[in-house]
Design a protein around this motif. Structure first.
Motif, PDB file in Angstrom:
ATOM      1  N   TRP A   1       0.193  36.699  15.016  1.00 21.86           N
ATOM      2  CA  TRP A   1      -0.950  37.624  14.918  1.00 21.86           C
ATOM      3  C   TRP A   1      -1.647  37.491  13.572  1.00 21.86           C
ATOM      4  CZ3 TRP A   1      -0.587  41.689  11.295  1.00 21.86           C
ATOM      5  CH2 TRP A   1      -1.674  42.576  11.282  1.00 21.86           C
ATOM      6  N   SER A   2      -0.888  37.475  12.478  1.00 23.80           N
ATOM      7  CA  SER A   2      -1.472  37.426  11.137  1.00 23.80           C
ATOM      8  C   SER A   2      -2.214  36.111  10.900  1.00 23.80           C
ATOM      9  CB  SER A   2      -0.374  37.608  10.080  1.00 23.80           C
ATOM     10  OG  SER A   2      -0.903  37.577   8.775  1.00 23.80           O
ATOM     11  N   LYS A   3      -1.643  35.016  11.368  1.00 24.83           N
ATOM     12  CA  LYS A   3      -2.298  33.716  11.189  1.00 24.83           C
ATOM     13  C   LYS A   3      -3.630  33.674  11.932  1.00 24.83           C
ATOM     14  CE  LYS A   3      -2.391  29.326   9.936  1.00 24.83           C
ATOM     15  NZ  LYS A   3      -2.475  28.903   8.520  1.00 24.83           N
ATOM     16  N   THR A   4      -3.638  34.214  13.143  1.00 22.68           N
ATOM     17  CA  THR A   4      -4.869  34.262  13.920  1.00 22.68           C
ATOM     18  C   THR A   4      -5.903  35.164  13.258  1.00 22.68           C
ATOM     19  OG1 THR A   4      -3.540  33.976  15.939  1.00 22.68           O
ATOM     20  CG2 THR A   4      -5.822  34.710  16.216  1.00 22.68           C
ATOM     21  N   LEU A   5      -5.443  36.310  12.780  1.00 27.76           N
ATOM     22  CA  LEU A   5      -6.329  37.267  12.124  1.00 27.76           C
ATOM     23  C   LEU A   5      -6.969  36.667  10.871  1.00 27.76           C
ATOM     24  CD1 LEU A   5      -7.372  40.229  12.011  1.00 27.76           C
ATOM     25  CD2 LEU A   5      -5.376  40.726  10.568  1.00 27.76           C
ATOM     26  N   ALA A   6      -6.192  35.917  10.117  1.00 26.63           N
ATOM     27  CA  ALA A   6      -6.696  35.333   8.872  1.00 26.63           C
ATOM     28  C   ALA A   6      -7.920  34.456   9.126  1.00 26.63           C
ATOM     29  CB  ALA A   6      -5.593  34.520   8.184  1.00 26.63           C
ATOM     30  N   ARG A   7      -7.918  33.735  10.230  1.00 25.61           N
ATOM     31  CA  ARG A   7      -9.054  32.868  10.560  1.00 25.61           C
ATOM     32  C   ARG A   7     -10.268  33.691  10.987  1.00 25.61           C
ATOM     33  NH1 ARG A   7      -7.801  27.536  10.844  1.00 25.61           N
ATOM     34  NH2 ARG A   7      -9.689  27.115  12.055  1.00 25.61           N
TER      35      ARG A   7
ATOM     36  N   GLY B   1     -14.249  38.187   3.273  1.00 26.52           N
ATOM     37  CA  GLY B   1     -13.594  38.547   2.024  1.00 26.52           C
ATOM     38  C   GLY B   1     -12.243  39.205   2.205  1.00 26.52           C
ATOM     39  N   VAL B   2     -11.679  39.075   3.406  1.00 25.14           N
ATOM     40  CA  VAL B   2     -10.397  39.705   3.720  1.00 25.14           C
ATOM     41  C   VAL B   2      -9.335  38.620   3.916  1.00 25.14           C
ATOM     42  CG1 VAL B   2      -9.159  41.228   5.310  1.00 25.14           C
ATOM     43  CG2 VAL B   2     -11.599  41.610   4.847  1.00 25.14           C
ATOM     44  N   THR B   3      -8.188  38.801   3.288  1.00 31.78           N
ATOM     45  CA  THR B   3      -7.083  37.864   3.473  1.00 31.78           C
ATOM     46  C   THR B   3      -5.963  38.543   4.253  1.00 31.78           C
ATOM     47  OG1 THR B   3      -5.907  38.453   1.426  1.00 31.78           O
ATOM     48  CG2 THR B   3      -7.606  36.738   1.278  1.00 31.78           C
ATOM     49  N   ALA B   4      -5.178  37.725   4.957  1.00 25.17           N
ATOM     50  CA  ALA B   4      -4.036  38.230   5.724  1.00 25.17           C
ATOM     51  C   ALA B   4      -2.874  37.275   5.527  1.00 25.17           C
ATOM     52  CB  ALA B   4      -4.394  38.344   7.207  1.00 25.17           C
ATOM     53  N   ASN B   5      -1.794  37.789   4.994  1.00 26.61           N
ATOM     54  CA  ASN B   5      -0.621  36.963   4.708  1.00 26.61           C
ATOM     55  C   ASN B   5       0.662  37.649   5.146  1.00 26.61           C
ATOM     56  OD1 ASN B   5      -1.688  34.565   3.089  1.00 26.61           O
ATOM     57  ND2 ASN B   5      -2.597  36.276   1.965  1.00 26.61           N
ATOM     58  N   ILE B   6       1.667  36.823   5.386  1.00 28.78           N
ATOM     59  CA  ILE B   6       3.007  37.279   5.737  1.00 28.78           C
ATOM     60  C   ILE B   6       3.934  37.022   4.553  1.00 28.78           C
ATOM     61  CG2 ILE B   6       5.026  36.787   7.185  1.00 28.78           C
ATOM     62  CD1 ILE B   6       2.982  38.195   8.820  1.00 28.78           C
ATOM     63  N   VAL B   7       4.810  37.972   4.273  1.00 31.72           N
ATOM     64  CA  VAL B   7       5.816  37.784   3.230  1.00 31.72           C
ATOM     65  C   VAL B   7       7.204  37.939   3.857  1.00 31.72           C
ATOM     66  CG1 VAL B   7       6.576  38.436   0.925  1.00 31.72           C
ATOM     67  CG2 VAL B   7       4.217  38.823   1.602  1.00 31.72           C
ATOM     68  N   LEU B   8       8.076  37.011   3.528  1.00 29.22           N
ATOM     69  CA  LEU B   8       9.433  37.023   4.075  1.00 29.22           C
ATOM     70  C   LEU B   8      10.440  37.371   2.988  1.00 29.22           C
ATOM     71  CD1 LEU B   8       9.477  33.657   6.095  1.00 29.22           C
ATOM     72  CD2 LEU B   8       8.532  35.855   6.783  1.00 29.22           C
ATOM     73  N   PRO B   9      11.113  38.499   3.087  1.00 33.21           N
ATOM     74  CA  PRO B   9      12.186  38.771   2.138  1.00 33.21           C
ATOM     75  C   PRO B   9      13.466  38.073   2.581  1.00 33.21           C
ATOM     76  CG  PRO B   9      11.956  40.618   3.639  1.00 33.21           C
ATOM     77  CD  PRO B   9      10.875  39.623   3.999  1.00 33.21           C
TER      78      PRO B   9
ATOM     79  N   ARG C   1     -17.088  46.309   2.978  1.00 30.52           N
ATOM     80  CA  ARG C   1     -17.059  46.166   1.517  1.00 30.52           C
ATOM     81  C   ARG C   1     -16.900  44.712   1.083  1.00 30.52           C
ATOM     82  NH1 ARG C   1     -13.938  50.686   2.638  1.00 30.52           N
ATOM     83  NH2 ARG C   1     -11.984  49.541   2.494  1.00 30.52           N
ATOM     84  N   ASN C   2     -16.690  43.814   2.066  1.00 28.81           N
ATOM     85  CA  ASN C   2     -16.500  42.388   1.801  1.00 28.81           C
ATOM     86  C   ASN C   2     -15.303  42.135   0.882  1.00 28.81           C
ATOM     87  OD1 ASN C   2     -17.360  39.727   2.422  1.00 28.81           O
ATOM     88  ND2 ASN C   2     -18.233  39.526   0.368  1.00 28.81           N
ATOM     89  N   TRP C   3     -14.255  42.946   1.074  1.00 31.15           N
ATOM     90  CA  TRP C   3     -13.028  42.779   0.268  1.00 31.15           C
ATOM     91  C   TRP C   3     -11.883  43.513   0.955  1.00 31.15           C
ATOM     92  CZ3 TRP C   3      -8.726  44.312  -2.233  1.00 31.15           C
ATOM     93  CH2 TRP C   3      -8.245  43.506  -3.281  1.00 31.15           C
ATOM     94  N   GLY C   4     -10.786  42.819   1.122  1.00 27.77           N
ATOM     95  CA  GLY C   4      -9.614  43.471   1.698  1.00 27.77           C
ATOM     96  C   GLY C   4      -8.400  42.571   1.634  1.00 27.77           C
ATOM     97  N   ARG C   5      -7.235  43.205   1.596  1.00 26.79           N
ATOM     98  CA  ARG C   5      -5.978  42.473   1.582  1.00 26.79           C
ATOM     99  C   ARG C   5      -5.041  43.092   2.625  1.00 26.79           C
ATOM    100  NH1 ARG C   5      -8.912  39.742  -0.813  1.00 26.79           N
ATOM    101  NH2 ARG C   5      -8.792  38.954  -2.943  1.00 26.79           N
ATOM    102  N   ILE C   6      -4.518  42.245   3.506  1.00 25.38           N
ATOM    103  CA  ILE C   6      -3.546  42.679   4.500  1.00 25.38           C
ATOM    104  C   ILE C   6      -2.279  41.859   4.277  1.00 25.38           C
ATOM    105  CG2 ILE C   6      -3.030  42.867   6.962  1.00 25.38           C
ATOM    106  CD1 ILE C   6      -6.196  42.743   7.283  1.00 25.38           C
ATOM    107  N   VAL C   7      -1.238  42.528   3.876  1.00 30.24           N
ATOM    108  CA  VAL C   7       0.040  41.860   3.619  1.00 30.24           C
ATOM    109  C   VAL C   7       1.074  42.469   4.562  1.00 30.24           C
ATOM    110  CG1 VAL C   7       1.789  41.239   1.921  1.00 30.24           C
ATOM    111  CG2 VAL C   7      -0.589  41.558   1.195  1.00 30.24           C
ATOM    112  N   THR C   8       1.710  41.623   5.352  1.00 36.52           N
ATOM    113  CA  THR C   8       2.685  42.098   6.329  1.00 36.52           C
ATOM    114  C   THR C   8       4.061  41.561   5.982  1.00 36.52           C
ATOM    115  OG1 THR C   8       0.968  42.188   8.042  1.00 36.52           O
ATOM    116  CG2 THR C   8       3.263  42.206   8.779  1.00 36.52           C
ATOM    117  N   SER C   9       4.986  42.464   5.743  1.00 34.77           N
ATOM    118  CA  SER C   9       6.354  42.090   5.398  1.00 34.77           C
ATOM    119  C   SER C   9       7.168  41.955   6.680  1.00 34.77           C
ATOM    120  CB  SER C   9       6.969  43.166   4.494  1.00 34.77           C
ATOM    121  OG  SER C   9       8.303  42.852   4.170  1.00 34.77           O
ATOM    122  N   THR C  10       7.836  40.824   6.834  1.00 32.79           N
ATOM    123  CA  THR C  10       8.634  40.613   8.054  1.00 32.79           C
ATOM    124  C   THR C  10      10.095  40.380   7.681  1.00 32.79           C
ATOM    125  OG1 THR C  10       8.023  38.262   8.106  1.00 32.79           O
ATOM    126  CG2 THR C  10       6.667  39.783   9.391  1.00 32.79           C
TER     127      THR C  10
END
Length: 261
Positions: free
Chosen positions: A166-172, A178-186, A133-142
């Motif tokens: 893993w997420s940093k490698t995947l993002a590249r 059209g897919v992004t991959a980010n980490i969120v730190l609470p 679909r050329n669109w996606g968001r992957i957000v991983t909470s750590t």
């Protein structure tokens, strides 16, 4: 601001808990259809019911992240109904408080499967549809422990940190699709998990939980614990169309707690 994700399909793990529930509600408020997944079916159902009562669209899914064979059947059911997942929020439960040393290989393997392998397997299953679909968001909470290791959370610090690499490698690998991959730190967000950790520390140090919480609060520049909704809103933005140029990043939602640059 219109985040541009109305009618997108979101799959949120840990949606029966404080952080996951807040993320699910934030995405639903933006018009997403939310699959609220949790090992606790009742808790997932409560989040889905709350979303629907507020005018949103949601469905609860009982999902044990340690059950890797269930990934295919659960995804197939989602695809049959919604065509696929546009927004994936990887949010796993935390392991018990432990030192880094002296833990059995079996304990490490158990939590590696539920906290790391499950995230990788679920993401791999979601990616083909996102790329098509050329669109996606992957957000991983750590956890803030991946930047500043938290004492007595040895397993959490180690396993969650592996997801950052893993997420940093995947993002590249998926950025041109059209897919992004980010980490969120609470940081210190006022959830039952943080309350439990405060109580555990109080018991170890023969102090009151209130004293531990006050000490923690004093170390936070904004002078308070965060609200789950504040975390949910940050994740919703990263999952949005407006965040299309943010990928491979590690975003802190911690009130300034982590002192390092």
């Amino acid at each position: 601001m219109d985040l541009g994700i109305r009618n997108k399909t979101a799959l949120v793990f840990g949606a029966g808990g404080g952080l996951g529930g807040a993320i699910a509600r934030a995405l639903a408020a933006e018009g997403c259809f939310v699959y609220a997944a949790d090992i606790n079916a009742e808790a997932a159902g409560a989040t889905a019911s709350e979303i629907k009562a507020s005018g949103g669209e949601a469905e609860a899914v009982a999902w044990d992240l340690a059950d890797l064979p269930a990934v295919e059947s659960n995804f197939a059911a989602i695809e049959a109904k919604r065509g696929g997942v546009d927004i994936l929020v990887n949010n796993t439960g935390g392991p018990p408080p432990t030192p880094a040393s002296g833990q059995s290989p079996e304990l490490w393997a158990k939590h590696f499967q539920s906290m790391v392998l499950s995230v990788i397997a679920i993401t791999d299953r979601a990616l083909p549809g996102m790329r098509q679909r050329n669109w996606g968001r992957i957000v991983t909470s750590t956890s803030s422990g991946v930047v500043a290791p938290i004492p007595n959370l040895g397993i959490s610090n180690a396993l969650r940190l592996s997801l950052v690499g893993w997420s940093k490698t995947l993002a590249r690998e998926v950025g041109r699709d059209g897919v992004t991959a980010n980490i969120v730190l609470p940081g210190r967000i006022a959830t039952q998990r943080i309350k439990f950790l405060d109580e555990q520390k109080a018991a170890r140090e023969n102090r009151s939980a209130e004293d531990v919480a006050a000490e923690s609060t004093a170390s936070i520049p904004v002078g308070r614990y965060g609200e789950p909704a504040e975390y949910g809103d940050a994740v919703a933005f990263l999952a949005s169309a407006r965040a299309s140029y943010i990928t491979g990043s590690v975003i802190r939602v911690d009130g300034g707690l982590i002192a390092s640059i």
